[in-house]
Write an enzyme that holds these catalytic residues in place. Structure first.
Site, mmCIF file in Angstrom:
data_model
loop_
_atom_site.group_PDB
_atom_site.id
_atom_site.type_symbol
_atom_site.label_atom_id
_atom_site.label_comp_id
_atom_site.label_asym_id
_atom_site.label_seq_id
_atom_site.Cartn_x
_atom_site.Cartn_y
_atom_site.Cartn_z
ATOM 1 N N TYR A 99 45.622 43.974 43.095
ATOM 2 C CA TYR A 99 44.262 43.652 43.094
ATOM 3 C C TYR A 99 43.983 42.072 43.678
ATOM 4 C CZ TYR A 99 43.300 47.025 39.337
ATOM 5 O OH TYR A 99 43.285 48.431 38.727
ATOM 6 N N HIS B 183 51.855 51.395 38.625
ATOM 7 C CA HIS B 183 50.464 51.861 39.046
ATOM 8 C C HIS B 183 50.233 53.073 39.347
ATOM 9 C CE1 HIS B 183 46.882 49.453 40.630
ATOM 10 N NE2 HIS B 183 46.142 50.316 40.141
#
Ligand code: NDP
Length: 282
Positions: free
Chosen positions: A52, A110
């Site tokens: 991110y 992730h």
């Protein structure tokens, strides 16, 4: 139940039942201020990720908000570009630096099958997991888990894991559930976190959810988040708008009837669907 309520993970650690998502939260003053507001509103659980690119803003917000470290629960995720033991350790040191923390509460892998390692995703996950286990043993991480893992990825990981994942973070919202993955996670006492609990806005288009909002005198987002809690999931709504960030916490003072929970669960395909982890283009 209130914003301070927690679930207990399979390693005994407590995790706040509501988290604050930060995907697409900018890594700048706007992002920092949005996260500070969330902390002032009462969120104690923040979900970020290496990919991110906003871990620094999360770190700054934590510092500026001045909340005791023990009260906070911070999650990050190992990026898809990370493929072996050494690079995982390096990425964790980098996350600790950016977040300005001595330890991270939860670190997840992730995605189970990043494009760059798709030929050999099994080995990649075993190696990344070994690094997470190592930092867990050293106390630099308090819990370790996975994200976007389906049954075959979980079974493969468990062949060499010495620690069972505490969490699987997957896309879960009304009409979007993956029963097989939910079942295997429950079998191993792996808590399910619900990402995109508002289906990135798609829930606002669904008439049946609007009708329930009227029935309970709540808004559409609150209905979806309450559904998530009553399903036993841990929702992670994201908003950089203060009024929405606040509204998304007002979900502890009402209860959906079982028939309404079932109706929401059965809105199959109406709020989008999860990406196939074995074919994502990243
Ligand atoms: P969400 O389902 O949380 O939806 C976010 C969107 O809804 C934003 O556009 C936000 O707008 C808007 N919104 C939020 N609250 C309200 C409200 N009360 N009324 C109207 N609109 C609202 O999507 P995300 O994909 O961001 O998922 C949430 C979190 O889950 C992420 O931030 C991330 O932390 C995690 N995640 C994890 C993934 C993974 O692979 N592990 C993948 C995707 C997400 P605005 O911000 O402008 O207010």
């Amino acid at each position: 139940m209130n914003i301070e309520s927690t679930y207990k993970l399979n390693n005994g650690i407590k995790i706040p039942k509501l988290g604050y998502g930060t995907f697409q939260t900018p890594d700048d003053e706007l992002g920092v201020q949005a996260i500070i507001k969330a902390l002032q509103i009462g969120y104690r659980h923040i979900d970020t990720a290496q990919s991110y690119r906003n871990e620094e803003s999360v770190g700054k917000a934590i510092k500026l908000a001045g909340i005791q470290r023990e009260e906070l629960f911070i999650t990050t995720k190992v990026a898809n570009s990370v493929g072996n033991f050494e690079s995982t350790i390096q990425s964790l040191d980098d996350s600790l630096d950016k977040l300005e923390l001595d330890y991270i509460d939860l670190v997840l892998i992730h995605w189970p099958s990043p494009k760059a390692f798709r030929e050999n995703w099994q080995q990649r996950n075993h190696d990344v997991w070994k690094a997470l286990e190592s930092y867990y043993q050293q106390g630099k991480i308090k819990a370790i888990g996975i994200s976007n893992f389906k049954t075959k990825h979980i079974n493969e990981l468990l062949k060499t894991a010495t620690i069972t994942p505490a969490i699987n973070q997957i896309r879960l919202c009304p009409g979007c559930i993956d029963t097989e993955t939910i079942d295997i996670c429950q079998q191993y006492n792996i808590l399910l976190e619900a990402y995109s609990p508002l289906a990135q806005g798609l829930i606002f288009e669904v008439q049946e959810i609007s009708e329930l909002a009227e029935k309970y005198n709540k808004n559409v987002a609150q209905i979806a988040l309450r559904w998530s809690l009553q399903m036993g999931f841990l929702p992670l709504p994201k908003s950089i708008t203060e009024s929405r960030t606040l509204a998304n916490t007002e979900i502890f003072d009402f209860e959906l009837e079982e028939t309404d929970v079932a109706m929401l669960t059965n809105l199959t395909g109406r709020c989008g669907s999860a990406k196939d982890p074995d074919s994502v283009p990243f």
